[in-house]
Scaffold this active site. Sequence first.
Site, PDB file in Angstrom:
ATOM      1  N   ASP A   1       0.879  -0.969  -0.147  1.00 57.54           N
ATOM      2  CA  ASP A   1       0.095  -0.051   0.024  1.00 57.54           C
ATOM      3  C   ASP A   1       0.866   1.253   0.074  1.00 57.54           C
ATOM      4  OD1 ASP A   1      -1.723   2.268   0.680  1.00 57.54           O
ATOM      5  OD2 ASP A   1      -2.718   1.005   2.137  1.00 57.54           O
TER       6      ASP A   1
ATOM      7  N   ILE B   1      -9.751   8.550 -19.924  1.00 53.50           N
ATOM      8  CA  ILE B   1      -9.273   6.837 -19.906  1.00 53.50           C
ATOM      9  C   ILE B   1     -10.547   5.920 -19.812  1.00 53.50           C
ATOM     10  CG2 ILE B   1      -7.619   5.451 -19.979  1.00 53.50           C
ATOM     11  CD1 ILE B   1      -6.197   7.901 -18.528  1.00 53.50           C
TER      12      ILE B   1
ATOM     13  N   LYS C   1      -4.676  16.371  -7.217  1.00 52.00           N
ATOM     14  CA  LYS C   1      -3.812  16.461  -8.419  1.00 52.00           C
ATOM     15  C   LYS C   1      -3.137  17.714  -8.980  1.00 52.00           C
ATOM     16  CE  LYS C   1      -4.523  12.400  -9.881  1.00 52.00           C
ATOM     17  NZ  LYS C   1      -3.261  11.128 -10.118  1.00 52.00           N
TER      18      LYS C   1
ATOM     19  N   TYR D   1     -10.281  15.158  -5.550  1.00 51.30           N
ATOM     20  CA  TYR D   1      -9.408  14.713  -6.748  1.00 51.30           C
ATOM     21  C   TYR D   1      -8.748  15.917  -7.358  1.00 51.30           C
ATOM     22  CZ  TYR D   1      -8.027  12.099 -10.955  1.00 51.30           C
ATOM     23  OH  TYR D   1      -7.211  11.475 -11.787  1.00 51.30           O
TER      24      TYR D   1
ATOM     25  N   ASN E   1       1.759   6.059 -10.503  1.00 51.33           N
ATOM     26  CA  ASN E   1       0.547   6.070 -11.209  1.00 51.33           C
ATOM     27  C   ASN E   1      -0.699   5.580 -10.077  1.00 51.33           C
ATOM     28  OD1 ASN E   1      -1.192   5.242 -13.449  1.00 51.33           O
ATOM     29  ND2 ASN E   1      -1.175   3.322 -12.494  1.00 51.33           N
TER      30      ASN E   1
END
Length: 252
Positions: free
Chosen positions: A52, A172, A145, A141, A78
């Site tokens: 993790d 994606i 980011k 989020y 990623n």
Amino acid sequence: MFLITGGGSGIGRALAKALAGKNKKVLIIGRRANALAETAALSPLISYLQADVSTQEGRERISHHLAQTQSLEGLINNAGLIEPIAPLAEVSESACQKIWATNLNAPLFLTQILLKKLTKGRILNIGSGAAYFPIEGMAAYCFTKAALSMLTRCWLLENPKLAIASVMPGIIDTNMQKIARNAELLGEEKRDFYKSLHQKGRLVSTAAVAEFLSWLLLDIDAAEFSSQEWDIYDKSHHQSWLKSPHQIPDWE
Ligand SMILES: NC(=O)c1ccc[n+]([C@@H]2O[C@H](COP(=O)([O-])OP(=O)(O)OC[C@H]3O[C@@H](n4cnc5c(N)ncnc54)[C@H](OP(=O)(O)O)[C@@H]3O)[C@@H](O)[C@H]2O)c1
């Protein structure tokens, strides 16, 4: 060897497959052993470690696993979370701590712990266009980011010789998109937009993203690699890597 966090699914899996296809060894990391094993089954060059990355213990596990590895060709940060998807007025502190730990602390402290092995390698942080466009219901989020993008710039300022970059990989066709288009607390306009991209087949494929990332990691020189935050929708570099059958659908 390349190390990819979140290699059990989505972009991470496709990139592991693409790099192995170019004869590169890849170590993938994730929390679900079965997902990691499925990716590793794609090539004998792919191995995996269950860890993790949002915890210090998990990152130390990775460091321990690599104790005999002198250098890495690349670290691809990623692994990421999209949730909590909730308005700021309702979002919970514990959920915010979890997304920070995954989307920001993991890339920061995993890079830090592996830094000596990466002096000749490349560090690629998987960012998002959401760093630059506020999305109703997806604030956590967006701001994690945005912080990741700034983290990349600060690493480069303090270590100008490091080959480090962030990339915006597009919208994606992965599980993360599925979560977004089904999220009840996401702003309706955005949810409908994600649904329509899915219905019209205009999501970017993970295989196309993997081609783009492989080009960044293997084909361009280190100075160019670190020169910008890369955007898959920027057509100026498409002629260098985008080949049939892959395509990048417009989302406008
Ligand atoms: N899909 C999109 O439209 C999109 C757009 C822009 C950016 N991105 C970014 O692309 C990256 C990959 O996402 P994806 O779209 O490929 O979705 P995904 O399939 O959900 O991949 C996320 C991966 O991260 C792993 N992960 C999550 N938390 C982890 C942790 N604490 N430790 C280790 N691994 C962890 C997950 O595996 P386990 O659950 O097994 O741990 C999973 O394999 C993310 O950083 C995401 O923000 C995606």
